[in-house]
Scaffold this motif. Structure first.
Motif, PDB file in Angstrom:
ATOM      1  N   UNK A   1      12.247  -4.023   9.559  1.00 16.23           N
ATOM      2  CA  UNK A   1      13.164  -3.645  10.731  1.00 16.23           C
ATOM      3  C   UNK A   1      12.127  -3.059  11.672  1.00 16.23           C
ATOM      4  N   UNK A   2      10.997  -2.676  11.531  1.00 13.96           N
ATOM      5  CA  UNK A   2      10.000  -1.979  12.107  1.00 13.96           C
ATOM      6  C   UNK A   2       8.538  -2.210  12.382  1.00 13.96           C
ATOM      7  N   UNK A   3       8.242  -2.671  13.358  1.00 10.84           N
ATOM      8  CA  UNK A   3       6.803  -3.083  13.661  1.00 10.84           C
ATOM      9  C   UNK A   3       6.174  -2.358  14.744  1.00 10.84           C
ATOM     10  N   UNK A   4       4.722  -2.416  14.693  1.00 10.93           N
ATOM     11  CA  UNK A   4       4.299  -2.273  15.939  1.00 10.93           C
ATOM     12  C   UNK A   4       3.022  -3.203  16.598  1.00 10.93           C
ATOM     13  N   UNK A   5       2.851  -3.424  17.672  1.00 14.71           N
ATOM     14  CA  UNK A   5       1.907  -4.358  18.140  1.00 14.71           C
ATOM     15  C   UNK A   5       0.584  -3.625  18.733  1.00 14.71           C
ATOM     16  N   UNK A   6      -0.390  -4.283  18.510  1.00 17.09           N
ATOM     17  CA  UNK A   6      -1.695  -3.567  19.213  1.00 17.09           C
ATOM     18  C   UNK A   6      -2.614  -4.754  19.891  1.00 17.09           C
ATOM     19  N   UNK A   7      -2.745  -4.567  20.913  1.00 12.25           N
ATOM     20  CA  UNK A   7      -3.574  -5.851  21.581  1.00 12.25           C
ATOM     21  C   UNK A   7      -5.006  -5.384  22.232  1.00 12.25           C
ATOM     22  N   UNK A   8      -5.342  -4.068  21.790  1.00 12.44           N
ATOM     23  CA  UNK A   8      -6.573  -3.593  22.048  1.00 12.44           C
ATOM     24  C   UNK A   8      -6.711  -2.640  23.295  1.00 12.44           C
ATOM     25  N   UNK A   9      -5.544  -2.152  23.627  1.00 19.27           N
ATOM     26  CA  UNK A   9      -5.399  -1.205  24.885  1.00 19.27           C
ATOM     27  C   UNK A   9      -4.098  -0.390  24.584  1.00 19.27           C
TER      28      UNK A   9
ATOM     29  N   UNK B   1       5.432   3.960  -0.993  1.00 16.51           N
ATOM     30  CA  UNK B   1       4.536   2.683  -0.709  1.00 16.51           C
ATOM     31  C   UNK B   1       5.634   1.672   0.147  1.00 16.51           C
ATOM     32  N   UNK B   2       4.861   0.707   0.860  1.00 17.53           N
ATOM     33  CA  UNK B   2       5.528  -0.285   1.850  1.00 17.53           C
ATOM     34  C   UNK B   2       4.939  -1.605   1.536  1.00 17.53           C
ATOM     35  N   UNK B   3       5.884  -2.668   1.641  1.00 16.07           N
ATOM     36  CA  UNK B   3       5.302  -3.835   1.723  1.00 16.07           C
ATOM     37  C   UNK B   3       5.118  -4.471   3.213  1.00 16.07           C
ATOM     38  N   UNK B   4       3.722  -4.126   3.586  1.00 21.22           N
ATOM     39  CA  UNK B   4       3.443  -4.500   4.717  1.00 21.22           C
ATOM     40  C   UNK B   4       3.071  -5.990   5.118  1.00 21.22           C
TER      41      UNK B   4
ATOM     42  N   UNK C   1       0.869  -1.294   0.047  1.00 17.35           N
ATOM     43  CA  UNK C   1       0.019  -0.028   0.224  1.00 17.35           C
ATOM     44  C   UNK C   1       0.891   1.278  -0.048  1.00 17.35           C
ATOM     45  N   UNK C   2       0.330   2.225  -0.393  1.00 18.03           N
ATOM     46  CA  UNK C   2       0.763   3.535  -0.334  1.00 18.03           C
ATOM     47  C   UNK C   2       0.497   4.430   0.743  1.00 18.03           C
ATOM     48  N   UNK C   3       0.991   5.631   1.058  1.00 16.64           N
ATOM     49  CA  UNK C   3       0.732   6.448   1.984  1.00 16.64           C
ATOM     50  C   UNK C   3       1.568   7.485   2.222  1.00 16.64           C
ATOM     51  N   UNK C   4       0.803   8.486   2.964  1.00 15.30           N
ATOM     52  CA  UNK C   4       1.685   9.916   3.050  1.00 15.30           C
ATOM     53  C   UNK C   4       1.213  10.151   4.500  1.00 15.30           C
ATOM     54  N   UNK C   5       2.229  10.278   5.354  1.00 17.39           N
ATOM     55  CA  UNK C   5       2.159  10.879   6.722  1.00 17.39           C
ATOM     56  C   UNK C   5       1.981  12.364   6.818  1.00 17.39           C
ATOM     57  N   UNK C   6       0.973  12.758   7.325  1.00 16.22           N
ATOM     58  CA  UNK C   6       0.433  14.267   7.187  1.00 16.22           C
ATOM     59  C   UNK C   6      -0.642  14.722   8.071  1.00 16.22           C
ATOM     60  N   UNK C   7      -0.637  15.829   8.914  1.00 18.33           N
ATOM     61  CA  UNK C   7      -1.686  16.087   9.627  1.00 18.33           C
ATOM     62  C   UNK C   7      -2.127  17.350   9.124  1.00 18.33           C
ATOM     63  N   UNK C   8      -3.188  17.671   8.515  1.00 16.78           N
ATOM     64  CA  UNK C   8      -3.489  18.837   7.803  1.00 16.78           C
ATOM     65  C   UNK C   8      -3.980  19.991   8.928  1.00 16.78           C
ATOM     66  N   UNK C   9      -3.998  19.733  10.222  1.00 16.17           N
ATOM     67  CA  UNK C   9      -4.236  20.690  11.150  1.00 16.17           C
ATOM     68  C   UNK C   9      -3.054  21.495  11.384  1.00 16.17           C
TER      69      UNK C   9
ATOM     70  N   UNK D   1       1.970   3.694  11.030  1.00 18.45           N
ATOM     71  CA  UNK D   1       2.015   1.944  11.459  1.00 18.45           C
ATOM     72  C   UNK D   1       0.920   1.777  12.480  1.00 18.45           C
ATOM     73  N   UNK D   2       1.026   2.648  13.588  1.00 23.52           N
ATOM     74  CA  UNK D   2       0.331   2.408  14.834  1.00 23.52           C
ATOM     75  C   UNK D   2      -1.158   2.685  14.408  1.00 23.52           C
TER      76      UNK D   2
END
Ligand code: NI
Length: 129
Positions: free
Chosen positions: A121-129, A34-37, A6-14, A91-92
């Motif tokens: 080299x870069x991951x995030x974990x999420x378990x619902x909290x 792009x990234x290979x997630x 997927x492709x993305x762009x990190x940006x906060x329009x505020x 990623x978060x």
């Protein structure tokens, strides 16, 4: 483990352009990248005596395909996925999104963990909290 591109762009329009460039660096480049997630989906819980499974892996695979990959793979996350029109696709935030989408379809007695690899080299974990 499932995979999507997927492709993305990190940006906060505020915030102004220079804040975005300072904060996100090349990830804020306007024409996306792009990234290979790799997405690791882990369920834990009791082994059902009648099947010997915690959860049929084919059920989980189908869930991942229908609920996530069909909407994320080969997409521009900012433009093509409604959720990320208002949420910066870090990623978060992608990991939280995947968890939120899958959770209602995973049996309530099973715990769910998402590990999203954005690069090898870069991951995030999420378990619902
Ligand atoms: Ni990126």
């Amino acid at each position: 483990r499932v995979h999507f591109n997927a492709a993305h762009r990190l940006y906060n329009p505020a915030f102004p352009e220079d804040w975005n460039t300072r904060t996100f660096g090349v990830c804020a480049n306007p024409n996306y990248h792009g990234h290979n997630y790799e997405l690791d989906i882990t369920v834990t819980g009791p082994v059902a005596p009648e099947t010997g499974y915690v959860l049929d892996i084919n059920v989980l695979k189908r869930l991942a395909e229908e609920k996530l990959l069909d909407h994320l793979d080969h997409r521009n996350l900012n433009l093509d996925v409604a959720h990320f029109r208002a949420v910066n696709p870090t990623a978060e935030h992608i990991a939280i999104y995947c968890w939120d989408v899958l959770r209602p379809s995973v049996p309530a007695d099973l715990a769910l963990r998402i590990r999203l690899w954005e690069t090898p080299r870069n991951y995030v974990d999420y378990e619902g909290r």
